[in-house]
Write an enzyme that holds these catalytic residues in place. Structure first.
Site, PDB file in Angstrom:
ATOM      1  CG  ASP A 119      -6.161   0.752  -0.783  1.00 15.70           C
ATOM      2  OD1 ASP A 119      -5.336   1.695  -0.767  1.00 15.70           O
ATOM      3  OD2 ASP A 119      -6.115  -0.189   0.037  1.00 15.70           O
ATOM      4  NE  ARG A 120      -4.563   3.547   2.912  1.00  9.74           N
ATOM      5  CZ  ARG A 120      -4.580   3.504   4.252  1.00  9.74           C
ATOM      6  NH1 ARG A 120      -4.854   4.581   4.933  1.00  9.74           N
ATOM      7  NH2 ARG A 120      -4.314   2.384   4.876  1.00  9.74           N
ATOM      8  CG  ASP A 158      -2.833  -0.247  -2.445  1.00 12.06           C
ATOM      9  OD1 ASP A 158      -2.726   0.909  -1.994  1.00 12.06           O
ATOM     10  OD2 ASP A 158      -3.464  -1.140  -1.848  1.00 12.06           O
ATOM     11  CG  ASP A 187      -3.021   4.211  -1.384  1.00 16.87           C
ATOM     12  OD1 ASP A 187      -3.794   4.124  -2.357  1.00 16.87           O
ATOM     13  OD2 ASP A 187      -3.070   3.432  -0.417  1.00 16.87           O
ATOM     14  CE  LYS A 221      -7.447   1.120   2.687  1.00 18.76           C
ATOM     15  NZ  LYS A 221      -7.635  -0.104   3.494  1.00 18.76           N
ATOM     16  CB  SER A 264      -0.952  -0.034   1.198  1.00 19.28           C
ATOM     17  OG  SER A 264      -1.910   0.991   1.116  1.00 19.28           O
TER      18      SER A 264
END
Length: 539
Positions: free
Chosen positions: A250-251, A248, A246, A365, A89
């Site tokens: 997912d944020r 990967d 970020d 997320k 991440s």
């Protein structure tokens, strides 16, 4: 990631799913690489696939990098037994790891996490064929779902678009950075799915680069330091909004240009308020007015317990349900799945660490869909001559200001951490907690390490507890709430504070000063005895 880890996980799946060899698993990976060790996320994903194929388990292995949300989406879409995403991440470049998803499309929680650990302990000898990657890559059990999932995912994303005509005409300029991660291609596609003009990409950070050469930390949650190049590009082209994923994807972080020329980076809680309000408004417009009073009763939103309670305030006024879960999207994803199976509508979930679930198609997320939704939201507001900052103020004025202030201390000494929290549990003798802080009375205490909660009968906590982590929440007489907890992945003691005001209390300066004073008192009274062993969050 080691072979014995995956062998233990595979063994646990074999025991849990009699149809494992019919359904199989999905494996994805990000763009991380470690040249000195010859390792990379792709290499680890290949090794993981080899382990499962050696046991005759079908493996869906993406042929290229994908965002983390693609893995839980694939588990749910195809109906697989489990999913693995190889990623660290937003952690520093030298790190790597993996996330594990169960057959419900959510990250694993008890009892499966403990069951997997026990299975790993029983599998300490590598299986004979678990290293034969060449044979595994030729196996008919290996399948590449990339093209199919790509189409299906963005087909699902399109269903989150409610203002296509506005999007098509929008002149709003938006900058996007993937921070050297996987997000660029997928966010571009998400905007296209919404009929939005693709965002302007930060060229220096557009392509995946495991060295993350332009940032100290590849974490957009850190704010301006990660977004410097984005602000520069935005100022150059006249863009008013910056989006950042970020590594990967997912944020999602969001920043907006202010009238004075400065940039405002929204906190995770502020963006949670904006997206939660927007998603509800979009849902509400799709309902028949005469049925709204009944349909809204089956609507749910979720947030982690350390996140802002602004959704609770909105829910009370609008008539839907709000629930809080333990920290981490694994809890929100699993609770969301339970509600869906009960026929409920789960509209939105968020955590203050810039994580947002805007659709039950992904029970985790998802920074890709959240980026497109933010693009549409911004375009819609522009037609009303309203900025995101102005809309956030309007939300707080209608539902009550929720002011937050979060930070952390770095601590590598487990004894210090233990002593600090035990001191709070024996403040005036055995089994006693602080009764006040900075002159403000403590009216409730919840300790999810011991299971104590003064708000419930017999002082027993409702949320799950764990003796392996530290977490105490204090509620104060002035409407303040403070939670102190240890991080599960980093050597940190985090603290989260929020001051909730009733609608109509718009003296923001006073509220911020009151919260600042409370935070200072918490650091002095609760942290100070061990402060010499703690390192403040770097600025």
């Amino acid at each position: 990631m080691e072979e014995v880890d995956l062998e233990g996980f595979c063994s646990y799946l074999e025991d849990s799913f009699p149809d494992l060899k019919e359904k199989g698993v999905i494996i994805g990976f990000d763009a991380r690489a470690h040249p000195p060790s010859g390792g990379s996320s792709k290499r680890f994903a290949t090794l993981a696939a080899t382990v499962f194929i050696s046991r005759q388990v079908p493996v869906y292995l993406f042929c290229d990098i994908t965002p983390t949300p693609f893995v839980p989406f694939t588990v749910s879409h195809i109906g697989l037994c489990a999913g693995i995403m190889v990623t660290a991440s937003h952690n520093p470049k030298q790190d790597n790891g993996y996330k594990v998803y169960w057959n419900n499309g959510a990250q694993i929680i008890p009892p499966h996490d403990k069951g997997i650990s026990v299975a790993i302990e029983k599998c300490l000898e590598p299986w004979s064929k678990s290293w034969d990657t060449e044979e595994a890559m030729r196996s008919p059990l290996l399948r590449d779902p990339y093209q199919d999932i790509y189409k299906k995912y963005f087909s699902a994303v399109q269903k989150l678009c409610f203002h296509r005509e506005i999007n098509q005409k929008s002149k709003v300029k938006i900058v996007h950075t993937s921070v050297h991660g996987v997000g660029h291609t997928f966010v571009q596609s998400a905007f296209t799915a919404f009929d939005l003009q693709p965002p302007f990409a930060v060229q220096e950070q557009k392509h995946p680069d495991p060295e993350f050469p332009t940032v100290k930390y590849p974490n957009p949650e850190e704010g301006e330091g990660v977004l410097t190049l984005s602000f520069s590009l935005a100022d150059e082209i006249g863009a008013t909004v910056v989006l950042a994923n970020d590594p990967d994807a997912d944020r999602l972080a969001v920043a907006e240009k202010q009238e004075n020329g400065s940039w405002r980076v929204f906190s995770g809680n502020e963006l949670g308020a904006l997206l939660g309000w927007w998603v509800f408004q979009c849902w509400k417009k799709q309902q028949k007015a005469e049925q709204l009073k009944e349909t809204v009763k089956d609507v749910y939103m979720l947030a982690s317990t350390v996140s802002s309670k602004i959704l609770r305030a909105i829910a009370i006024k609008e008539g839907f349900h709000f629930e809080e879960t333990l920290t981490g999207f694994k809890w929100m994803g699993n609770r969301g799945k339970e509600l869906l199976e009960q026929g409920k509508t789960v509209l939105f979930a968020f955590e203050e660490a810039i994580g947002y679930m805007c659709s039950p198609a992904v029970l985790d997320k998802d920074g890709v869909s959240a980026a497109a939704i933010t693009g549409e939201f911004t375009s819609y507001l522009a037609t009303q001559n309203i900025t995101l900052s102005q809309q956030l103020k309007a939300i707080y004025e209608e539902y009550g200001y929720h002011i937050t202030k979060n930070s952390y201390f770095i601590c590598h000494d487990q004894n210090t951490i233990h002593q600090l929290f035990e001191r709070l549990r024996t403040f005036r003798g055995p089994n006693t907690y602080p009764q006040e802080c900075g002159g403000i009375s403590v009216i409730a205490v919840r300790d999810l390490t011991t299971g104590f909660d003064s708000n419930h009968p017999n002082n027993k906590a409702v949320l799950p507890t764990s003796k392996n982590s530290q977490m105490i929440t204090f509620t104060f007489a002035n409407g303040g709430v403070a939670t102190m907890r240890t991080s599960g992945t980093e050597p940190k003691i985090k603290y989260y504070t929020e001051l909730c005001a009733a609608p109509g209390n718009s003296d923001l300066t006073q509220l911020k000063a009151e919260l600042d004073n409370l935070v200072e008192a918490i650091v002095e009274d609760f942290f100070q005895p061990k402060i010499n062993n703690l390192i403040p969050r770097p600025e």
